[in-house]
Design an enzyme around this catalytic site. Structure first.
Site, short mmCIF file in Angstrom:
data_model
loop_
_atom_site.label_atom_id
_atom_site.label_comp_id
_atom_site.label_asym_id
_atom_site.label_seq_id
_atom_site.Cartn_x
_atom_site.Cartn_y
_atom_site.Cartn_z
N ARG A 120 0.94 -1.25 0.12
CA ARG A 120 -0.01 0.10 -0.13
C ARG A 120 0.73 1.32 0.08
NH1 ARG A 120 -3.75 -2.84 3.58
NH2 ARG A 120 -5.29 -3.67 2.39
N LYS A 142 1.85 11.59 -11.18
CA LYS A 142 1.20 10.51 -11.93
C LYS A 142 1.89 9.16 -12.44
CE LYS A 142 -2.02 13.55 -14.59
NZ LYS A 142 -2.37 14.21 -15.83
N GLU A 184 7.47 18.20 -24.63
CA GLU A 184 6.94 18.98 -23.39
C GLU A 184 7.21 20.14 -22.76
OE1 GLU A 184 4.38 17.10 -22.38
OE2 GLU A 184 4.49 14.84 -22.96
N LYS A 226 5.81 23.25 -13.89
CA LYS A 226 5.05 22.19 -13.65
C LYS A 226 4.85 22.06 -12.16
CE LYS A 226 3.75 17.44 -14.36
NZ LYS A 226 3.80 16.21 -15.02
N GLU A 236 -5.74 16.98 -10.57
CA GLU A 236 -6.06 17.32 -12.00
C GLU A 236 -7.93 17.57 -11.79
OE1 GLU A 236 -4.09 15.72 -15.42
OE2 GLU A 236 -6.38 15.45 -16.34
N ARG A 240 -4.52 21.65 -13.59
CA ARG A 240 -3.59 20.67 -14.07
C ARG A 240 -3.87 20.33 -15.64
NH1 ARG A 240 -0.53 16.09 -10.75
NH2 ARG A 240 0.60 15.14 -12.49
N ASN A 244 -2.56 18.88 -20.46
CA ASN A 244 -2.47 17.85 -21.52
C ASN A 244 -2.67 18.29 -22.83
OD1 ASN A 244 -2.95 15.66 -19.49
ND2 ASN A 244 -5.10 16.33 -19.12
N HIS A 247 -2.21 16.08 -26.01
CA HIS A 247 -2.23 14.83 -25.38
C HIS A 247 -3.52 14.25 -26.07
CE1 HIS A 247 1.20 15.88 -23.28
NE2 HIS A 247 1.33 14.70 -22.82
N HIS A 251 -2.34 11.14 -27.85
CA HIS A 251 -2.53 9.91 -27.09
C HIS A 251 -3.24 9.05 -28.15
CE1 HIS A 251 -2.13 10.70 -22.48
NE2 HIS A 251 -0.71 10.37 -23.13
N HIS A 264 6.20 8.96 -27.53
CA HIS A 264 5.33 9.89 -27.06
C HIS A 264 5.40 11.22 -27.14
CE1 HIS A 264 2.55 11.22 -23.71
NE2 HIS A 264 3.45 11.87 -23.41
P1 NAD Z 1 11.36 6.04 -22.26
O1 NAD Z 1 11.23 5.79 -20.91
O2 NAD Z 1 10.96 4.69 -22.95
O3 NAD Z 1 12.86 6.47 -22.71
C1 NAD Z 1 13.33 6.59 -24.14
C2 NAD Z 1 14.40 5.73 -24.46
O4 NAD Z 1 15.63 6.13 -24.06
C3 NAD Z 1 14.36 4.26 -24.01
O5 NAD Z 1 15.01 3.22 -24.94
C4 NAD Z 1 15.22 4.39 -22.60
O6 NAD Z 1 15.93 3.03 -22.37
C5 NAD Z 1 16.29 5.20 -23.24
N1 NAD Z 1 17.06 5.88 -22.24
C6 NAD Z 1 16.74 6.56 -21.06
N2 NAD Z 1 17.49 7.28 -20.35
C7 NAD Z 1 18.63 7.29 -21.27
C8 NAD Z 1 19.71 7.94 -21.21
N3 NAD Z 1 20.31 8.90 -20.35
N4 NAD Z 1 20.82 7.70 -22.23
C9 NAD Z 1 20.48 6.61 -23.27
N5 NAD Z 1 19.14 6.20 -23.51
C10 NAD Z 1 18.18 6.47 -22.39
O7 NAD Z 1 10.46 7.26 -22.89
P2 NAD Z 1 10.29 8.76 -22.18
O8 NAD Z 1 10.07 9.64 -23.39
O9 NAD Z 1 11.18 8.97 -21.32
O10 NAD Z 1 8.84 8.72 -21.38
C11 NAD Z 1 7.71 8.34 -22.21
C12 NAD Z 1 6.71 7.84 -21.33
O11 NAD Z 1 6.51 8.78 -20.29
C13 NAD Z 1 5.22 7.47 -21.83
O12 NAD Z 1 4.96 6.17 -21.11
C14 NAD Z 1 4.53 8.76 -21.25
O13 NAD Z 1 3.04 8.06 -21.13
C15 NAD Z 1 5.15 8.69 -20.00
N6 NAD Z 1 4.65 9.96 -19.31
C16 NAD Z 1 4.31 10.08 -18.27
C17 NAD Z 1 3.88 11.41 -17.67
C18 NAD Z 1 3.48 11.41 -16.42
O14 NAD Z 1 2.91 12.60 -15.82
N7 NAD Z 1 3.71 10.53 -15.27
C19 NAD Z 1 4.09 12.68 -18.42
C20 NAD Z 1 4.48 12.42 -19.70
C21 NAD Z 1 5.01 11.24 -20.24
N1 GLY Z 2 1.89 15.11 -17.88
C1 GLY Z 2 0.69 15.70 -17.42
C2 GLY Z 2 0.51 15.81 -16.11
O1 GLY Z 2 1.50 15.71 -15.43
O2 GLY Z 2 -0.51 16.32 -15.55
#
Ligand code: NAD
Ligand code: GLY
Length: 367
Positions: A120, A142, A184, A226, A236, A240, A244, A247, A251, A264
């Site tokens: 939990r 998130k 972003e 942010k 949200e 907040r 989006n 998005h 998405h 993404h």
């Molecule tokens: P990712 O985590 O897949 O990373 C992209 C690639 O880069 C991967 O192959 C990873 O292994 C590689 N990588 C990571 N760090 C590295 C480094 N320092 N050097 C070399 N390679 C490296 O993708 P991302 O773009 O970081 O994240 C996308 C994800 O984030 C999506 O799933 C999206 O939905 C999510 N997201 C979440 C939020 C949130 O608020 N929680 C906001 C925006 C996006």
């Molecule tokens: N990436 C959108 C949020 O964090 O609300």
């Protein structure tokens, strides 16, 4: 370097924008009793950066151990979550044991959801290694996973206790991933800070080239914006949702293409163009903002158009939008540079918005 704070009462935390992982162990020892600490990562990131993290933990008396999940968005799912939780339990994780998410947004979302749900709630520390994770996903709480029904449809709001962005990690990040993160960053300028948007236009070349000083500045400014938005509206309920921007369409493109096929950040870039076009068509904002947005996206190496996708797949994907209620989707549109407002779109208006997704690629979504 600098500490920023996300102000959320008893769930407040620092966002540290640092050169590297030196000092991480020390910062953790101010928050947790030295003992076991689980670092969740993937093999790509672990090869590059896990050693530095473990050394820093060791120096402060923590016994850091790693759990690796295969790389990629396709692994941000319930199966990976289940395997992680069961691994943590079988290894005897305890309530106070910190979970450190070392990687991009995929790792942060997945490890964060495992931390939120195991026993939990285990203390979570975000160690973002992509630009996208540093400026967006690691901050704000998130966490979650994808399902076949859509992106991030299973998850939680679960704040970390610390975010530590080591800028040196960005030196190993491929150029296309850096560009995805800049989507972003640019989003934050469009919706929340006109001066930041202008400054991004001035520094576009340095950012595109991966200049560490320019990137550190962009990370700091993005986290400042942010943190302020999340501090006003953690779950949200209102403001907040402006985060989006891009998005709703982004998405839908990501899901229609199949999770993991398109980045993404690149999908968000195309989504911002389509949503800004709609804002212009509605007379909400001058077309000069759309021109500036497209120019800036192209300068940093982002796409502004998508590969051809079946209209039906885009529509199906949009049906599962989390923001949909009674068929209505709430979409943020820019109303002037640096300001966005929410609009309720009826199903036929969502269809019209999706019809704005241009279907011929001038700049590739994938390298
Ligand atoms: P990712 O985590 O897949 O990373 C992209 C690639 O880069 C991967 O192959 C990873 O292994 C590689 N990588 C990571 N760090 C590295 C480094 N320092 N050097 C070399 N390679 C490296 O993708 P991302 O773009 O970081 O994240 C996308 C994800 O984030 C999506 O799933 C999206 O939905 C999510 N997201 C979440 C939020 C949130 O608020 N929680 C906001 C925006 C996006
Ligand atoms: N990436 C959108 C949020 O964090 O609300």
């Amino acid at each position: 370097m600098d500490a920023l704070r996300v102000e959320l009462g008893e769930r407040s935390y620092d966002v540290r924008v640092e050169r590297d992982f030196d000092g991480l162990g020390q910062a953790l020892s101010a928050r947790f009793r030295p003992g076991p600490a689980w670092v969740i990562s993937n093999p790509v990131v672990a090869d590059l950066h896990l050693g530095a993290v473990l050394a820093s933990l060791r120096g402060a008396g923590f016994a850091g151990r790693a759990l690796l999940v295969p790389d990629g968005e396709a692994h941000k799912n319930l199966e990976s979550w289940s395997r992680l939780v069961q691994a943590l339990l079988s290894l005897g994780v305890e309530r106070g044991t910190p979970i450190l998410a070392l990687g991009g947004g995929v790792t942060g979302d997945l490890a964060g959801f495992a931390a939120a749900t195991t026993l939990r709630g285990l203390p979570l520390v975000q160690l973002p290694t992509t630009l996208l994770a540093m400026v967006d996903s690691a901050v704000g709480g998130k966490v979650g996973v994808n399902t076949v029904y859509g992106k991030n449809l299973v998850g939680a709001f679960y704040q970390p206790q610390l975010v530590w962005a080591a800028i040196s990690c960005l030196a190993t990040l491929p150029r296309v991933e850096r560009a995805a993160g800049l989507a972003e960053v640019i989003k934050l300028g469009v919706i929340a800070d006109a001066a930041f948007f202008c400054a991004l236009e001035e520094r576009a070349s340095a950012l595109a080239a991966g200049d560490p000083g320019a990137l550190a500045w962009a990370v700091r400014e993005s986290c400042r914006i942010k943190a302020a938005v999340v501090g006003q509206d953690e779950r949200e309920g209102g403001r907040r949702a402006i985060l989006n921007f891009g998005h709703t369409v982004g998405h839908a493109i990501e899901t229609a293409a199949g999770h993991g096929r398109l980045r993404h950040g690149a999908c968000v870039a195309v989504g911002m163009v389509a949503e800004c076009q709609e804002a212009v068509a509605r007379g909400l904002v001058d077309s000069s903002l759309l021109d500036r947005l497209v120019a800036l996206l192209l300068r940093v190496g982002l796409p502004t158009v998508a590969p051809p996708l079946p209209r039906a797949a885009l529509l199906d994907a949009s049906m599962m939008d989390k923001k949909r209620a009674h068929g209505i989707v709430h979409v943020p549109f820019p109303v002037q540079p640096g300001l966005a407002e929410m609009f309720a779109l009826m199903p036929q208006e969502v269809e019209r918005l999706l019809d704005r997704v241009p279907g011929t690629a001038a700049a590739p979504l994938e390298d």
